[in-house]
Every structure is written in structure tokens, then in C-alpha cells.
Design a protein around this motif. Sequence first.
Motif, PDB file in Angstrom:
ATOM      1  N   UNK A  43       0.834  -1.205   0.000  1.00 48.44           N
ATOM      2  CA  UNK A  43       0.000   0.000   0.000  1.00 48.44           C
ATOM      3  C   UNK A  43       0.866   1.251   0.000  1.00 48.44           C
ATOM      4  N   UNK A  44       1.965   1.183   0.732  1.00 48.93           N
ATOM      5  CA  UNK A  44       2.885   2.322   0.740  1.00 48.93           C
ATOM      6  C   UNK A  44       3.474   2.527  -0.659  1.00 48.93           C
ATOM      7  N   UNK A  45       3.882   1.433  -1.282  1.00 52.24           N
ATOM      8  CA  UNK A  45       4.459   1.543  -2.636  1.00 52.24           C
ATOM      9  C   UNK A  45       3.408   2.025  -3.637  1.00 52.24           C
ATOM     10  N   UNK A  46       2.193   1.531  -3.519  1.00 55.79           N
ATOM     11  CA  UNK A  46       1.128   1.971  -4.429  1.00 55.79           C
ATOM     12  C   UNK A  46       0.810   3.445  -4.198  1.00 55.79           C
ATOM     13  N   UNK A  47       0.873   3.847  -2.949  1.00 55.62           N
ATOM     14  CA  UNK A  47       0.571   5.240  -2.612  1.00 55.62           C
ATOM     15  C   UNK A  47       1.486   6.221  -3.332  1.00 55.62           C
ATOM     16  N   UNK A  80      -7.635   9.522   3.681  1.00 52.47           N
ATOM     17  CA  UNK A  80      -7.611   8.092   3.374  1.00 52.47           C
ATOM     18  C   UNK A  80      -8.882   7.498   3.981  1.00 52.47           C
ATOM     19  N   UNK A  81      -9.639   6.769   3.162  1.00 54.16           N
ATOM     20  CA  UNK A  81     -10.915   6.226   3.644  1.00 54.16           C
ATOM     21  C   UNK A  81     -10.946   4.715   3.416  1.00 54.16           C
ATOM     22  N   UNK A  89      -6.052  -2.423   6.548  1.00 59.56           N
ATOM     23  CA  UNK A  89      -4.681  -2.877   6.302  1.00 59.56           C
ATOM     24  C   UNK A  89      -3.987  -2.041   5.246  1.00 59.56           C
ATOM     25  N   UNK A  90      -4.745  -1.575   4.272  1.00 61.62           N
ATOM     26  CA  UNK A  90      -4.156  -0.719   3.233  1.00 61.62           C
ATOM     27  C   UNK A  90      -3.967   0.702   3.753  1.00 61.62           C
ATOM     28  N   UNK A  91      -4.916   1.155   4.561  1.00 60.37           N
ATOM     29  CA  UNK A  91      -4.815   2.521   5.099  1.00 60.37           C
ATOM     30  C   UNK A  91      -3.537   2.669   5.917  1.00 60.37           C
ATOM     31  N   UNK A  92      -3.184   1.623   6.659  1.00 55.45           N
ATOM     32  CA  UNK A  92      -1.978   1.700   7.491  1.00 55.45           C
ATOM     33  C   UNK A  92      -0.743   2.001   6.654  1.00 55.45           C
ATOM     34  N   UNK A  97       3.100   6.702   4.560  1.00 59.22           N
ATOM     35  CA  UNK A  97       3.608   7.590   3.514  1.00 59.22           C
ATOM     36  C   UNK A  97       3.097   9.022   3.704  1.00 59.22           C
ATOM     37  N   UNK A  98       1.854   9.139   4.148  1.00 60.41           N
ATOM     38  CA  UNK A  98       1.188  10.449   4.278  1.00 60.41           C
ATOM     39  C   UNK A  98       0.659  10.568   5.703  1.00 60.41           C
ATOM     40  N   UNK A  99       1.536  10.748   6.679  1.00 61.26           N
ATOM     41  CA  UNK A  99       1.086  10.679   8.069  1.00 61.26           C
ATOM     42  C   UNK A  99       0.109  11.784   8.444  1.00 61.26           C
ATOM     43  N   UNK A 100       0.103  12.879   7.677  1.00 57.84           N
ATOM     44  CA  UNK A 100      -0.798  13.990   8.017  1.00 57.84           C
ATOM     45  C   UNK A 100      -2.196  13.850   7.437  1.00 57.84           C
ATOM     46  N   UNK A 101      -2.451  12.794   6.683  1.00 57.61           N
ATOM     47  CA  UNK A 101      -3.768  12.646   6.037  1.00 57.61           C
ATOM     48  C   UNK A 101      -4.851  12.457   7.093  1.00 57.61           C
ATOM     49  N   UNK A 102      -6.047  12.991   6.786  1.00 59.93           N
ATOM     50  CA  UNK A 102      -7.210  12.688   7.614  1.00 59.93           C
ATOM     51  C   UNK A 102      -7.661  11.265   7.290  1.00 59.93           C
TER      52      UNK A 102
END
Length: 216
Positions: A43-47, A80-81, A89-92, A97-102
Motif C-alpha cells: 500500500x505504501x508503494x502503491x501510494x 484516506x478512507x 490494512x491498506x490505510x496503514x 507515507x502520508x502521516x498527516x492525512x485525515x
Amino acid sequence: MRRVEEFPNLCVLDHPLIQHKLTHMRDERTSTRTFRQLLREISLLMGYEVTRNLPLALERIQTPLVTMDAPVIAGRKLAVVPILRAGNGMADGLLELIPGARVGHVGLYRDHDTHRPHEYLVKLPDSEGRTFILVDPMLATGHSAVHAVNVLLERGISREQIIFMALVAAPEGMRVFNEAHPDVPVYVASLDDHLNEQAYIVPGLGDAGDRLFGTK
Ligand code: URA
């Protein structure tokens, strides 16, 4: 990144690291712990690809040497929803990668007989100027994905603000999704072969929620 003629809104992220990790996730011998870790890593790589087109704005900063106008992500940034429960599991991975995302949540469960989604929870951050990344590992029948996009649209979020990210999609589900939302981009690690009679993706990886949480 691979495009598929039948689905102009689909991007298959065929990076070797993503494909290698996905193979281990598919393998039935892979433990819950490793499955969870791999889903986070993929998920991080896809992000990285999913966020490639985010608009930038210039911000004046002072380096130790000079003043410069340096690029930062423009506007209200990201939400991230995850679609519960496997979307968590994907949101994690995305949040690493984007720790500030809501973070919003859409809770859906799939009726065992009809395979249709039932909604039990919706919690979203304010939407103005924000890009929403909906995440669910398995885009199988496409009904949950369509429903989740509808949830956002009903709350005034525009189509241009929505991106859908899944790990594996079935062609049947992509057809359903495209019928409803042809203008919402979808990113996956794999477009698999087909859905079986129980609406599982083949070859797939089984029940993503059960494998992620170690349930049956
Ligand atoms: N949901 C899953 O977890 N796996 C599938 O193959 C289809 C839907």
C-alpha cells in the motif's frame, strides 16, 4: 504502470516490488503476520503512484543558504478512507507515507447470499479541497466499491476528488464499477482472471479480511 484497453480509468501498478510482495500475499502458506506486513508495504508503494498527480504549490522557505520558492502539496491535502474491515490494512501503509492525512471510514459488510453491500458506518472528515483515497484490497463484484463512491458523492464530494485503490480487482467488478463511475480512477496491483460462484476473485488471495486479521 500498465493500462488496460477495456478500462480506461484503471492503472495496474506492475512495479516488480509490488508484484513480488503480492505473490507472497497470494500464497496460502503466508502467515497472518507476514500478510499484514506485506499489505502495508504494498500500500505504501502503491501510494507513491496514486499520489503522483497531486497538485503542487510554491511556498517561500529559507534554507541555510538562500530563500527559495519550494514545492509543497497544494490545498487541503488528503483523506484516506478504508472500507472496513480489510481496507484498514491498506490505510496503514498509506498513512506511513502520508502521516498527516485525515482518515474516514466506510463500514460495509457483504451479504453472504446476495453478495450485496450493507452499510453500517460512515465517518468522514470535512471535504472542501480534499482528495479522498478510498481503499479496499479486493474489488470483487464491484458493488462495495460503487457503494463507497456513492457514499462520498452523496455527501457533496465531487468525482474529481475521489481515487479508488485496491490490491486485486476482478474484470467483472471493474465492469460494474465503470458502469457507475467511469471517471473515478482506480489503481490496483493486479487485474485477476475472474470471479467464482461465491464471488471470490480467482486466482485472488482468499478472504482478505480473514487473512489480515487471522479470523475464519
Ligand atoms: N473479498 C475478499 O476478501 N476476497 C475475494 O476474493 C473477494 C471478496
